[in-house]
Design a protein around this motif. Sequence first.
Motif, PDB file in Angstrom:
ATOM      1  N   GLY A 182     -40.122  73.706 -21.660  1.00 52.68           N
ATOM      2  CA  GLY A 182     -40.267  73.349 -22.907  1.00 52.68           C
ATOM      3  C   GLY A 182     -41.620  73.162 -23.174  1.00 52.68           C
ATOM      4  N   GLN A 183     -42.665  73.161 -22.227  1.00 56.97           N
ATOM      5  CA  GLN A 183     -43.815  73.022 -22.625  1.00 56.97           C
ATOM      6  C   GLN A 183     -44.620  74.663 -23.438  1.00 56.97           C
ATOM      7  OE1 GLN A 183     -42.307  72.289 -19.612  1.00 56.97           O
ATOM      8  NE2 GLN A 183     -43.418  71.385 -17.856  1.00 56.97           N
ATOM      9  N   MET A 184     -43.638  75.515 -23.124  1.00 54.43           N
ATOM     10  CA  MET A 184     -43.575  77.282 -23.742  1.00 54.43           C
ATOM     11  C   MET A 184     -43.651  76.646 -25.134  1.00 54.43           C
ATOM     12  SD  MET A 184     -42.527  79.786 -20.380  1.00 54.43           S
ATOM     13  CE  MET A 184     -43.991  80.588 -19.032  1.00 54.43           C
ATOM     14  N   LEU A 185     -42.046  75.788 -25.370  1.00 55.63           N
ATOM     15  CA  LEU A 185     -42.001  76.575 -26.676  1.00 55.63           C
ATOM     16  C   LEU A 185     -42.777  75.366 -27.982  1.00 55.63           C
ATOM     17  CD1 LEU A 185     -39.591  76.603 -29.163  1.00 55.63           C
ATOM     18  CD2 LEU A 185     -38.826  74.378 -27.957  1.00 55.63           C
ATOM     19  N   ALA A 186     -43.497  74.038 -27.070  1.00 55.82           N
ATOM     20  CA  ALA A 186     -44.640  73.460 -28.000  1.00 55.82           C
ATOM     21  C   ALA A 186     -45.558  74.178 -27.606  1.00 55.82           C
ATOM     22  CB  ALA A 186     -44.604  72.193 -27.222  1.00 55.82           C
ATOM     23  N   GLY A 187     -46.169  74.998 -27.308  1.00 54.79           N
ATOM     24  CA  GLY A 187     -47.778  75.842 -26.994  1.00 54.79           C
ATOM     25  C   GLY A 187     -47.471  76.589 -28.159  1.00 54.79           C
ATOM     26  N   LEU A 188     -45.846  77.273 -27.899  1.00 48.16           N
ATOM     27  CA  LEU A 188     -45.606  78.703 -29.235  1.00 48.16           C
ATOM     28  C   LEU A 188     -46.181  78.286 -30.697  1.00 48.16           C
ATOM     29  CD1 LEU A 188     -42.963  80.926 -27.730  1.00 48.16           C
ATOM     30  CD2 LEU A 188     -45.005  81.743 -28.411  1.00 48.16           C
ATOM     31  N   MET A 189     -44.675  76.334 -30.557  1.00 45.98           N
ATOM     32  CA  MET A 189     -44.948  75.765 -32.175  1.00 45.98           C
ATOM     33  C   MET A 189     -46.076  75.380 -32.169  1.00 45.98           C
ATOM     34  SD  MET A 189     -41.524  76.681 -33.112  1.00 45.98           S
ATOM     35  CE  MET A 189     -41.450  75.544 -34.235  1.00 45.98           C
ATOM     36  N   GLY A 190     -47.309  74.946 -31.455  1.00 44.17           N
ATOM     37  CA  GLY A 190     -48.049  74.264 -32.067  1.00 44.17           C
ATOM     38  C   GLY A 190     -47.123  72.224 -31.891  1.00 44.17           C
ATOM     39  N   TRP A 191     -46.527  71.565 -31.563  1.00 46.10           N
ATOM     40  CA  TRP A 191     -45.901  70.655 -31.251  1.00 46.10           C
ATOM     41  C   TRP A 191     -46.334  69.955 -30.347  1.00 46.10           C
ATOM     42  CZ3 TRP A 191     -40.206  70.900 -32.417  1.00 46.10           C
ATOM     43  CH2 TRP A 191     -39.907  72.132 -33.915  1.00 46.10           C
ATOM     44  N   SER A 192     -46.199  68.482 -30.755  1.00 43.16           N
ATOM     45  CA  SER A 192     -46.162  67.932 -29.898  1.00 43.16           C
ATOM     46  C   SER A 192     -45.759  67.659 -28.547  1.00 43.16           C
ATOM     47  CB  SER A 192     -46.534  66.551 -30.266  1.00 43.16           C
ATOM     48  OG  SER A 192     -46.098  66.330 -30.618  1.00 43.16           O
ATOM     49  N   GLN A 193     -45.928  67.224 -26.929  1.00 47.06           N
ATOM     50  CA  GLN A 193     -44.643  68.172 -26.293  1.00 47.06           C
ATOM     51  C   GLN A 193     -45.389  66.268 -25.096  1.00 47.06           C
ATOM     52  OE1 GLN A 193     -46.211  70.589 -22.216  1.00 47.06           O
ATOM     53  NE2 GLN A 193     -47.151  71.213 -24.436  1.00 47.06           N
ATOM     54  N   ALA A 194     -43.912  66.051 -24.928  1.00 51.91           N
ATOM     55  CA  ALA A 194     -43.764  64.987 -24.022  1.00 51.91           C
ATOM     56  C   ALA A 194     -43.220  65.196 -22.295  1.00 51.91           C
ATOM     57  CB  ALA A 194     -43.823  63.348 -24.694  1.00 51.91           C
ATOM     58  N   THR A 195     -43.157  65.393 -21.920  1.00 55.21           N
ATOM     59  CA  THR A 195     -42.352  66.235 -20.546  1.00 55.21           C
ATOM     60  C   THR A 195     -42.558  65.376 -19.448  1.00 55.21           C
ATOM     61  OG1 THR A 195     -44.122  66.932 -19.394  1.00 55.21           O
ATOM     62  CG2 THR A 195     -43.685  68.730 -20.744  1.00 55.21           C
ATOM     63  N   PHE A 196     -40.570  64.886 -18.244  1.00 56.24           N
ATOM     64  CA  PHE A 196     -40.090  64.400 -17.592  1.00 56.24           C
ATOM     65  C   PHE A 196     -40.351  62.959 -18.133  1.00 56.24           C
ATOM     66  CE2 PHE A 196     -42.338  67.548 -15.233  1.00 56.24           C
ATOM     67  CZ  PHE A 196     -43.428  68.172 -15.095  1.00 56.24           C
ATOM     68  N   ALA A 197     -40.178  62.763 -18.914  1.00 58.70           N
ATOM     69  CA  ALA A 197     -39.657  61.784 -20.019  1.00 58.70           C
ATOM     70  C   ALA A 197     -38.940  60.603 -19.906  1.00 58.70           C
ATOM     71  CB  ALA A 197     -39.519  61.625 -21.393  1.00 58.70           C
ATOM     72  N   SER A 198     -38.536  59.242 -19.099  1.00 61.21           N
ATOM     73  CA  SER A 198     -37.657  58.050 -18.384  1.00 61.21           C
ATOM     74  C   SER A 198     -37.364  56.871 -19.252  1.00 61.21           C
ATOM     75  CB  SER A 198     -38.709  57.666 -17.151  1.00 61.21           C
ATOM     76  OG  SER A 198     -39.675  57.153 -18.117  1.00 61.21           O
ATOM     77  N   LYS A 199     -38.180  57.660 -20.820  1.00 57.13           N
ATOM     78  CA  LYS A 199     -38.283  56.431 -21.983  1.00 57.13           C
ATOM     79  C   LYS A 199     -38.521  57.192 -22.826  1.00 57.13           C
ATOM     80  CE  LYS A 199     -38.274  51.576 -23.412  1.00 57.13           C
ATOM     81  NZ  LYS A 199     -38.546  50.495 -23.193  1.00 57.13           N
ATOM     82  N   VAL A 200     -37.313  57.317 -23.904  1.00 56.58           N
ATOM     83  CA  VAL A 200     -37.994  57.758 -25.655  1.00 56.58           C
ATOM     84  C   VAL A 200     -37.717  56.644 -26.340  1.00 56.58           C
ATOM     85  CG1 VAL A 200     -37.617  59.355 -27.003  1.00 56.58           C
ATOM     86  CG2 VAL A 200     -37.570  59.987 -24.232  1.00 56.58           C
ATOM     87  N   VAL A 201     -38.694  56.502 -27.536  1.00 53.03           N
ATOM     88  CA  VAL A 201     -38.408  55.387 -28.119  1.00 53.03           C
ATOM     89  C   VAL A 201     -39.129  56.239 -29.359  1.00 53.03           C
ATOM     90  CG1 VAL A 201     -38.832  53.145 -29.607  1.00 53.03           C
ATOM     91  CG2 VAL A 201     -38.510  53.711 -26.633  1.00 53.03           C
ATOM     92  N   VAL A 202     -38.049  56.406 -30.095  1.00 54.03           N
ATOM     93  CA  VAL A 202     -38.106  57.147 -31.644  1.00 54.03           C
ATOM     94  C   VAL A 202     -38.560  56.074 -33.059  1.00 54.03           C
ATOM     95  CG1 VAL A 202     -37.862  58.998 -33.412  1.00 54.03           C
ATOM     96  CG2 VAL A 202     -36.921  59.037 -30.859  1.00 54.03           C
ATOM     97  N   ASP A 203     -39.617  56.448 -33.611  1.00 53.68           N
ATOM     98  CA  ASP A 203     -40.703  55.391 -34.773  1.00 53.68           C
ATOM     99  C   ASP A 203     -39.720  56.031 -35.911  1.00 53.68           C
ATOM    100  OD1 ASP A 203     -43.471  53.446 -36.069  1.00 53.68           O
ATOM    101  OD2 ASP A 203     -41.335  54.017 -36.664  1.00 53.68           O
ATOM    102  N   ALA A 204     -38.402  56.269 -36.238  1.00 48.33           N
ATOM    103  CA  ALA A 204     -38.094  57.724 -37.526  1.00 48.33           C
ATOM    104  C   ALA A 204     -39.343  57.085 -38.807  1.00 48.33           C
ATOM    105  CB  ALA A 204     -37.480  57.373 -38.022  1.00 48.33           C
ATOM    106  N   GLU A 205     -39.238  55.813 -39.269  1.00 48.88           N
ATOM    107  CA  GLU A 205     -39.851  55.834 -40.389  1.00 48.88           C
ATOM    108  C   GLU A 205     -41.781  56.336 -40.146  1.00 48.88           C
ATOM    109  OE1 GLU A 205     -38.617  52.939 -42.022  1.00 48.88           O
ATOM    110  OE2 GLU A 205     -40.775  52.385 -44.163  1.00 48.88           O
ATOM    111  N   ASN A 206     -42.084  55.792 -39.204  1.00 48.60           N
ATOM    112  CA  ASN A 206     -43.598  56.393 -38.597  1.00 48.60           C
ATOM    113  C   ASN A 206     -43.806  57.756 -38.051  1.00 48.60           C
ATOM    114  OD1 ASN A 206     -44.696  54.318 -40.059  1.00 48.60           O
ATOM    115  ND2 ASN A 206     -44.000  53.280 -38.133  1.00 48.60           N
ATOM    116  N   LYS A 207     -42.069  58.765 -37.968  1.00 46.80           N
ATOM    117  CA  LYS A 207     -42.544  59.451 -37.673  1.00 46.80           C
ATOM    118  C   LYS A 207     -43.223  59.855 -36.118  1.00 46.80           C
ATOM    119  CE  LYS A 207     -40.364  61.998 -40.893  1.00 46.80           C
ATOM    120  NZ  LYS A 207     -38.958  62.364 -40.728  1.00 46.80           N
ATOM    121  N   VAL A 208     -42.587  58.812 -35.075  1.00 48.91           N
ATOM    122  CA  VAL A 208     -43.594  58.718 -34.157  1.00 48.91           C
ATOM    123  C   VAL A 208     -42.726  59.027 -33.199  1.00 48.91           C
ATOM    124  CG1 VAL A 208     -44.981  57.291 -32.731  1.00 48.91           C
ATOM    125  CG2 VAL A 208     -45.925  57.804 -34.737  1.00 48.91           C
TER     126      VAL A 208
END
Lengths: 269, 523
Positions: A142-168
């Motif tokens: 996961g971390q390597m992929l984020a690095g290669l893509m230049g994307w944000s990364q959030a590892t060891f997630a115990s809760k995920v809330v996606v705000d589609a409207e604000n893309k966050v």
Amino acid sequence: MRPSAARLLNILVPVKRAVDYAVKIRVNPQQTGIDLNVKHSMNPFDEIAVEEAVRIRERLKEAVKSIKVVTIGPPKSAETLRTALAMGADSAIHVEIPESDPSPEPLGVAKTLKALIERQKEGVDIVILGKQAIDDDAGQTGQMLAGLMGWSQATFASKVVVDAENKVANVTREIDGGLQELKCRLPVVVTTDLRLNEPRYASLPNIMKAKKKPIEKLLAADLGVDLTPRLETIKVEEPPKRVGGGKVENVDELLAKLKDAGITAIKRA
Amino acid sequence: MLSLRHAIRPVASRCARRWAHNIPSFSHLNAVTEEDLAQFSKILAPTSILSTLPPNSTSPDDLASYNEDWMGKYHGQANTVLRPRTTQQVSEIVKWCAKRRIGIVPQGGNTGLVGGGISLQKEIVLSLGAMSKVRSFDPVSVLYRRVKYGYPTPGILVADAGCILESLSEYIAPHNHIMPLDLGAKGSCQIGGNISTNAGGLRLLRYGSLHGTVLGLEVVLPDGTILDQLSTLRKDNTGYDLKQLFIGGEGTLGVVTGVSILTPPAPQASNNIFLALPHFDNVLPLYQTVKRQLGEIMSAFEYIDRTAYDMGLSHGLGPVLNADEVGNSQCFVLVETSGGNQTHDEEKLTGLLESLLSADKPLINTGVLSQSPSQFASLWAFREGLTECCQKEGKPYKYDVSVPLADFQKVVDAIRERMISKGLYGDHAISKVMGYGHVGDGNLHMNVIAKHGYRPELEEALEPFIYELVASHKGSVSAEHGIGSMKTHALHYSKSDVSIELMRKIKQVIDPLNIMNPGKVLP
């Protein structure tokens, strides 16, 4: 929640077929690895990732356009894709490697995923995968992929809330000191930890539907990726066997044995 | 020399009210004295003797696990527990007890559900737990060598009676064999006890009963003689098949000390499915459909009613099915398949599921199919965990009956109605009436939960009502749990006077002094 004018979310879930966690592991006689002639199933952390993707869609409804699962592995890995489809994914990609080839390494997997993501005409907004695979415990993909893509990364997630409207994506991470909350701009790579959710069983209606869902087959070469290993495993061996304890008849004998072992009493202040 | 048997209660006393704790007087038996303990010390190591009599220093608490059954329903009175390590020791103990007229209660894992392993008054408990060695195991792989040296059939396990069932499973697993029986108590029950109760369990549907899979027994008879019929021959028709008396004999005819049992090859492919049925009436047609389509690969068919399912969920078993899809389902079924070829089995299963789901009037609302060994294990864990959940709900009255499949729900409902009519249904008395069990064998386990503990008035309302109900369906008052001390007075509901009289005669011949597990099985 009405989706924004911008395009809808596409979720990619990479999964790995690994030795089932209930199996008793045995080192092979050549000491080059473990006996692989045992039951395999989807890596439990990846199961949690598929479940999370399905739950995100249950929460956001039409804001999620597609959930794609992908695996890089021998022909048998297709079973894992069928399980993911039965859990609720829409379509699958199988990057097939020959049965005799060694298991791909995290960097190779990350590069393959990068190539795949760049091929997706509709783009990918969230990549969610297990924090580690239970066979190698590498915890790097996961971390390597984020690095290669230049994307944000959030590892060891115990809760995920996606705000589609604000893309966050608001992700709670499990770290040594407790819980950390991150706010990540999409696109994001999320890796799942154990407490994120409890994966569902594949229900019969979904298993029937899954048979009709498409599985795209590709080769690593098609993606221009070289999966040759960079690491060489020199030796695999079992941990030293636990030496048995002994029984003593009474407290005096216990004290004598403790003294022999060099354990002395601490004087109380 | 015949001694007086304790008075036989006339069979016509079926109207007599019996409490679970009604203890017989055993006037023909003697209590253990210090002299007896001295004798036992000559036979056994000091650590093999637990007694509250001097000079031993065991406290009554230490004996608690031998005197109290798993449900906490039966409270034994033994002041002495012996834990021999060899058959020879068992033989000498029994010889002495015969001489001194001391009652013996053979005990395995003490997981029995009918008070059969509990000392009723002053009998000693003879625990087999310290005799736990596997004597031999010939997996299929050594067939050639065995055939060459003239030894009989492979796949046979010979073990001490005190071996825990799960340990035996683990022992033979690396050789790709499984035990022919499996039950929820596997982590504690011992093979000797399984045999003495002719335990059924979750696999009986596929592998048959112990009457078929046990090849030989080593038994210490009530006079101390060792009967060694520990054969490993698959076929041996030489005279009366004596071992069948001890299988299911509940320790009243002798102490089982060694077992020779056939172990089937482990299935290469195992799957299970958990189904929700809209209506109880669908169970029988579902069973017929599943049996027809799965054929030889079906290895278990378990029934769980709605009350039991909800109870399981409330105690954290599962979740298994999506609540919306379950809706108002009245009952649930767990089906297991075991076969030699994963692809072949999956095809059969998928074919079955397609036909079930696409039927005009579907027999099921929904269901799930296990996708991995871990899911396979957790679906089973739901069914196997129900018994423990009952213990958490309160004190369960357990009725293990055989009735025609079509009558399962009627019987459960009739009991609930009865408790309601007596004003005993609700949180103040009987909080739940439920049924689950081995539908494929026609065996229903009814659990009537007494939320605040066992009370005589509850038992009065239930018995003999339940036994009469079962008898009216021409069923068995004890499908697999046995009679123990719980159902001695109910034996006549399922066996004729002629049968019971013949059983008494056999008991008289083999145990004339009536020291072997007295007060159990026969009224």
